[in-house]
Design a protein around this motif. Structure first.
Motif, short mmCIF file in Angstrom:
data_model
loop_
_atom_site.label_atom_id
_atom_site.label_comp_id
_atom_site.label_asym_id
_atom_site.label_seq_id
_atom_site.Cartn_x
_atom_site.Cartn_y
_atom_site.Cartn_z
N CYS A 29 0.85 -1.19 0.00
CA CYS A 29 0.00 0.00 0.00
C CYS A 29 0.89 1.24 0.00
O CYS A 29 2.07 1.19 0.36
N VAL A 30 0.31 2.35 -0.40
CA VAL A 30 1.05 3.61 -0.49
C VAL A 30 1.68 3.95 0.86
O VAL A 30 2.83 4.38 0.94
N GLY A 31 0.93 3.73 1.94
CA GLY A 31 1.43 4.06 3.28
C GLY A 31 2.70 3.31 3.63
O GLY A 31 3.62 3.86 4.24
N MET A 32 2.78 2.05 3.24
CA MET A 32 3.98 1.26 3.54
C MET A 32 5.17 1.76 2.70
O MET A 32 6.29 1.80 3.19
N VAL A 33 4.91 2.17 1.47
CA VAL A 33 5.97 2.75 0.64
C VAL A 33 6.47 4.04 1.29
O VAL A 33 7.67 4.27 1.40
N GLU A 34 5.53 4.88 1.72
CA GLU A 34 5.88 6.14 2.40
C GLU A 34 6.78 5.88 3.61
O GLU A 34 7.83 6.51 3.76
N GLU A 35 6.33 4.99 4.48
CA GLU A 35 7.05 4.71 5.72
C GLU A 35 8.44 4.12 5.44
O GLU A 35 9.41 4.49 6.09
#
Length: 113
Positions: A29-35
């Motif tokens: 998910c985008v959030g995991m890429v961000e983190e």
């Protein structure tokens, strides 16, 4: 197409995103890429959109989350990308750090379950 591939890979952030997707080998998910990459949401989304438009990744939606993964067709068509991403993971310090953060994030999520 090769010129488009090279232009896309020239960007350090996009190369890091592709490397972490290659390493994880499953939708993220985008959030995991961000983190994992310490990116802002708009920055991560902008780079993922470019990778999507250039055919490097495919997107799927599950509930309110958007997931991205490497496009297996582009990896088959341009098999040098597999070697490039493997080598990048080994040699690029930022990728090593990204993967470490990814493992830490996964470990924390597993503990919370």
């Amino acid at each position: 197409m090769i010129l488009d591939i090279m232009k896309c890979l020239y960007d350090r952030t996009r190369l890091r995103i592709l490397s972490i997707l290659y390493y994880k080998n499953e939708p993220m998910c985008v959030g995991m890429v961000e983190e994992s990459l310490l990116l802002s949401q708009p920055n991560a989304s902008r780079h993922l959109k470019r990778l999507l438009n250039d055919g490097f990744v495919i997107m799927s939606k599950k509930t309110q989350f958007v997931y991205y993964e490497l496009n297996p067709e582009i990896l088959k068509e341009y098999d040098f990308l597999n070697c490039l991403l493997r080598k990048n993971i080994e040699e690029m310090l930022e990728c090593t750090e990204d993967i470490k953060r990814l493992k830490d994030i996964k470990r924390l999520k597993d503990i919370k379950r």
